[in-house]
Design a protein around this motif. Structure first.
Motif, PDB file in Angstrom:
ATOM      1  N   UNK A 127       3.256   9.309  17.069  1.00 28.37           N
ATOM      2  CA  UNK A 127       3.775   9.046  18.404  1.00 28.37           C
ATOM      3  C   UNK A 127       2.779   8.233  19.221  1.00 28.37           C
ATOM      4  N   UNK A 128       3.163   6.985  19.529  1.00 27.82           N
ATOM      5  CA  UNK A 128       2.344   6.146  20.385  1.00 27.82           C
ATOM      6  C   UNK A 128       0.986   5.823  19.824  1.00 27.82           C
ATOM      7  N   UNK A 129       0.741   6.145  18.556  1.00 25.21           N
ATOM      8  CA  UNK A 129      -0.607   5.964  18.017  1.00 25.21           C
ATOM      9  C   UNK A 129      -0.764   4.643  17.274  1.00 25.21           C
ATOM     10  N   UNK A 130       0.163   4.348  16.371  1.00 23.55           N
ATOM     11  CA  UNK A 130      -0.030   3.186  15.518  1.00 23.55           C
ATOM     12  C   UNK A 130       1.300   2.636  15.043  1.00 23.55           C
ATOM     13  N   UNK A 131       1.440   1.333  15.101  1.00 23.78           N
ATOM     14  CA  UNK A 131       2.652   0.696  14.620  1.00 23.78           C
ATOM     15  C   UNK A 131       2.637   0.641  13.095  1.00 23.78           C
ATOM     16  N   UNK A 132       3.812   0.731  12.534  1.00 26.36           N
ATOM     17  CA  UNK A 132       3.938   0.506  11.109  1.00 26.36           C
ATOM     18  C   UNK A 132       3.752  -0.982  10.843  1.00 26.36           C
ATOM     19  N   UNK A 133       3.065  -1.324   9.762  1.00 32.25           N
ATOM     20  CA  UNK A 133       2.837  -2.720   9.419  1.00 32.25           C
ATOM     21  C   UNK A 133       3.871  -3.164   8.387  1.00 32.25           C
ATOM     22  N   UNK A 134       4.297  -4.403   8.514  1.00 32.75           N
ATOM     23  CA  UNK A 134       5.234  -4.974   7.545  1.00 32.75           C
ATOM     24  C   UNK A 134       4.732  -6.369   7.191  1.00 32.75           C
ATOM     25  N   UNK A 135       4.320  -6.531   5.936  1.00 28.93           N
ATOM     26  CA  UNK A 135       3.792  -7.800   5.451  1.00 28.93           C
ATOM     27  C   UNK A 135       4.889  -8.534   4.683  1.00 28.93           C
ATOM     28  N   UNK A 155       0.988  -7.447  -4.412  1.00 31.84           N
ATOM     29  CA  UNK A 155       1.734  -6.887  -3.290  1.00 31.84           C
ATOM     30  C   UNK A 155       1.839  -5.367  -3.391  1.00 31.84           C
ATOM     31  N   UNK A 156       2.013  -4.852  -4.609  1.00 39.17           N
ATOM     32  CA  UNK A 156       2.047  -3.397  -4.797  1.00 39.17           C
ATOM     33  C   UNK A 156       0.691  -2.787  -4.455  1.00 39.17           C
ATOM     34  N   UNK A 157      -0.375  -3.495  -4.817  1.00 41.51           N
ATOM     35  CA  UNK A 157      -1.729  -3.019  -4.500  1.00 41.51           C
ATOM     36  C   UNK A 157      -1.942  -2.970  -2.989  1.00 41.51           C
ATOM     37  N   UNK A 158      -1.529  -4.029  -2.291  1.00 41.45           N
ATOM     38  CA  UNK A 158      -1.695  -4.045  -0.833  1.00 41.45           C
ATOM     39  C   UNK A 158      -0.911  -2.905  -0.189  1.00 41.45           C
ATOM     40  N   UNK A 159       0.306  -2.688  -0.671  1.00 40.55           N
ATOM     41  CA  UNK A 159       1.117  -1.593  -0.140  1.00 40.55           C
ATOM     42  C   UNK A 159       0.430  -0.252  -0.367  1.00 40.55           C
ATOM     43  N   UNK A 162      -3.067  -0.042   1.673  1.00 42.41           N
ATOM     44  CA  UNK A 162      -2.881   0.039   3.122  1.00 42.41           C
ATOM     45  C   UNK A 162      -2.426   1.440   3.511  1.00 42.41           C
ATOM     46  N   UNK A 163      -1.481   1.997   2.751  1.00 42.97           N
ATOM     47  CA  UNK A 163      -1.024   3.357   3.023  1.00 42.97           C
ATOM     48  C   UNK A 163      -2.127   4.374   2.763  1.00 42.97           C
ATOM     49  N   UNK A 164      -2.895   4.164   1.701  1.00 41.45           N
ATOM     50  CA  UNK A 164      -3.991   5.090   1.392  1.00 41.45           C
ATOM     51  C   UNK A 164      -5.020   5.129   2.515  1.00 41.45           C
ATOM     52  N   UNK A 165      -5.192   4.003   3.187  1.00 37.65           N
ATOM     53  CA  UNK A 165      -6.136   3.935   4.306  1.00 37.65           C
ATOM     54  C   UNK A 165      -5.556   4.513   5.598  1.00 37.65           C
ATOM     55  N   UNK A 166      -4.329   4.995   5.536  1.00 36.76           N
ATOM     56  CA  UNK A 166      -3.718   5.584   6.718  1.00 36.76           C
ATOM     57  C   UNK A 166      -2.958   4.602   7.581  1.00 36.76           C
ATOM     58  N   UNK A 167      -2.596   3.433   7.012  1.00 36.35           N
ATOM     59  CA  UNK A 167      -1.826   2.430   7.744  1.00 36.35           C
ATOM     60  C   UNK A 167      -0.475   2.271   7.063  1.00 36.35           C
ATOM     61  N   UNK A 402      -9.645  -6.766   6.890  1.00 32.04           N
ATOM     62  CA  UNK A 402      -9.170  -7.689   7.923  1.00 32.04           C
ATOM     63  C   UNK A 402      -7.832  -7.228   8.499  1.00 32.04           C
ATOM     64  N   UNK A 403      -6.896  -6.910   7.627  1.00 31.65           N
ATOM     65  CA  UNK A 403      -5.556  -6.551   8.082  1.00 31.65           C
ATOM     66  C   UNK A 403      -5.516  -5.224   8.833  1.00 31.65           C
ATOM     67  N   UNK A 404      -6.452  -4.352   8.553  1.00 29.59           N
ATOM     68  CA  UNK A 404      -6.490  -3.059   9.247  1.00 29.59           C
ATOM     69  C   UNK A 404      -7.419  -3.082  10.464  1.00 29.59           C
ATOM     70  N   UNK A 405      -8.002  -4.243  10.759  1.00 23.63           N
ATOM     71  CA  UNK A 405      -8.846  -4.369  11.952  1.00 23.63           C
ATOM     72  C   UNK A 405     -10.257  -3.874  11.763  1.00 23.63           C
TER      73      UNK A 405
END
Length: 409
Positions: A127-135, A155-159, A162-167, A402-405
């Motif tokens: 809630x209000x914390x983080x947007x879901x990313x869509x590449x 692309x499967x690796x990035x998916x 990114x999720x493993x990192x909490x994004x 980079x993509x996760x800031x």
């Protein structure tokens, strides 16, 4: 702009690249049969399904196949779940007002029913914390070939990572139309229409003044009817592409932002070894051809010629050579442009020129220049179980940062 330069190369990488060059690097370029008119239908390789699921999707009336890659529910680890719960920190009052969907998801975790919890569920509970990313990823292939197994694995690796990192992230492969059976102008126009489905916005009242093609004018009048179900408002949209795919995605972004002041923009654009200048080869390119293990100058010029001849296009047109296009509109839209440049790549000089133009136009972003590496080297991250080219894996870690800031832009 943040620029990082690396020069280290492992023995394994030197051996692999020398071997590729020795046996004629262009022999490893598999274009396959000519694709029919329109968006090619793709078949994901089996390896993708080890960690992810793939779903075909069409956006609006745009006839481009989009393949959404999402993390398999069973690959969500207990550590990831715990991280999500710790991050939520729901107070009693927030929990009281939470949606039934949120409470159901929380109860599932609290009862350790991990196999029923999807990473997408947690994207919606933040809630209000983080947007879901869509590449949205535009794969390279000399403007003619469908995505390779290496593209799907990337692309499967990035998916997954990114999720493993909490994004919470979805990665979508865009199957844009290819030459020679689809004219480049038709393909780019379809990509423009797709852009407005991904990032719907209020169109200008006088579309004829935008400079868009007739098909895009038609879209302009009907965009108000576009359903928002195709683009979640809270999603952070990221565009990406490598090689010729980098050309297509950058050209599309430039065209939309430079012709439509009301257009929404992606938060980030990632380019890997992009082909951004289809004009006659420069002396720098000819010199680099002596060192490039794969994608020779001849192969690069052949790909450019096929793309241009499909519509009698001019290499001096920014739609085909985005190096010549408008970058100020990208800076004004605050889209961060990131790029990986391989030192032993015939496309490196034009990527360097793009970097200089981004500096001049104040385009923010992160750039990684890796001396001695071959064209599109990050795609080799899975070779020999990830042991053949460690620099490729390091480059992908850089991409994730980079993509996760994690890295400053």
């Amino acid at each position: 702009m943040h620029v990082e330069t690396r020069a280290t190369r492992s023995r394994r990488t030197k051996f692999l690249q020398n071997g590729i060059k020795l046996f004629g690097g262009d022999r490893f370029l598999k274009l396959g049969s000519k694709q029919p008119y329109g968006s090619p239908e793709l078949t994901p390789p089996e390896a993708v399904y080890e960690t992810c699921v793939v779903q075909l999707r069409h956006l609006g009336d745009v006839q481009i196949h989009v393949y959404d890659i999402n993390l398999r529910s069973k690959t969500v680890s207990e550590n990831f779940i715990a991280a999500q719960l710790a991050d939520l920190r729901l107070s009693d009052s927030v929990a009281h007002n939470a949606s039934p969907h949120m409470n159901d998801a929380l109860r599932q975790v609290q009862s350790h029913e991990l196999h029923n919890v999807r990473s997408q569920d947690f994207a919606q509970t933040r809630v209000g914390k983080q947007k879901r990313k869509h590449i949205y990823y535009f794969c390279g292939g000399a403007f003619q070939a469908v995505p390779s197994p290496d593209h799907w694995k990337l692309c499967a690796y990035l998916c997954t990572e990114m999720n493993r990192r909490g994004h919470p992230t979805t990665v979508s492969i865009v199957s844009y139309p290819l030459a020679p059976n689809t004219p480049a102008t038709t393909s780019l126009d379809m990509c423009t229409r797709l852009y407005y489905e991904i990032l719907p916005s209020t169109r200008p009242s006088s579309p004829d003044s935008t400079g868009l093609s007739p098909e895009s004018h038609e879209l302009a009048h009907g965009l108000s009817r576009v359903s928002t179900k195709y683009s979640i408002p809270d999603e952070e949209i990221i565009l990406a592409g490598d090689s010729s795919g980098g050309n297509v995605v950058l050209s599309t972004l430039q065209h939309v932002l430079s012709t439509d002041a009301s257009a929404r923009a992606p938060s980030q654009l990632l380019l890997i070894s992009p082909a951004v200048d289809l004009r006659k080869a420069s002396p720098e390119k000819a010199k680099m051809d002596q060192h490039a293990p794969i994608v020779s100058l001849a192969a690069s010029e052949s790909a450019a010629s096929t793309w241009l001849k499909s519509c009698n296009g001019s290499p001096h047109d920014p739609r085909f050579s985005p190096l010549l296009g408008d970058l100020r509109s990208i800076a004004d839209a605050e889209t961060r442009v990131h790029c990986i440049i391989a030192g032993h790549d015939v496309l490196a000089p034009e990527a360097q020129a793009l970097k200089q133009r981004c500096v001049e136009e104040d385009v923010a972003g992160c750039w990684l220049e890796w001396e001695g590496m071959m064209h599109d080297f990050p795609l080799a991250f899975a070779y020999a179980g990830g042991k053949a080219m460690p620099e490729a894996q390091e480059a992908l870690v850089w991409v994730l940062d980079v993509l996760t800031g994690k890295k400053a832009h």
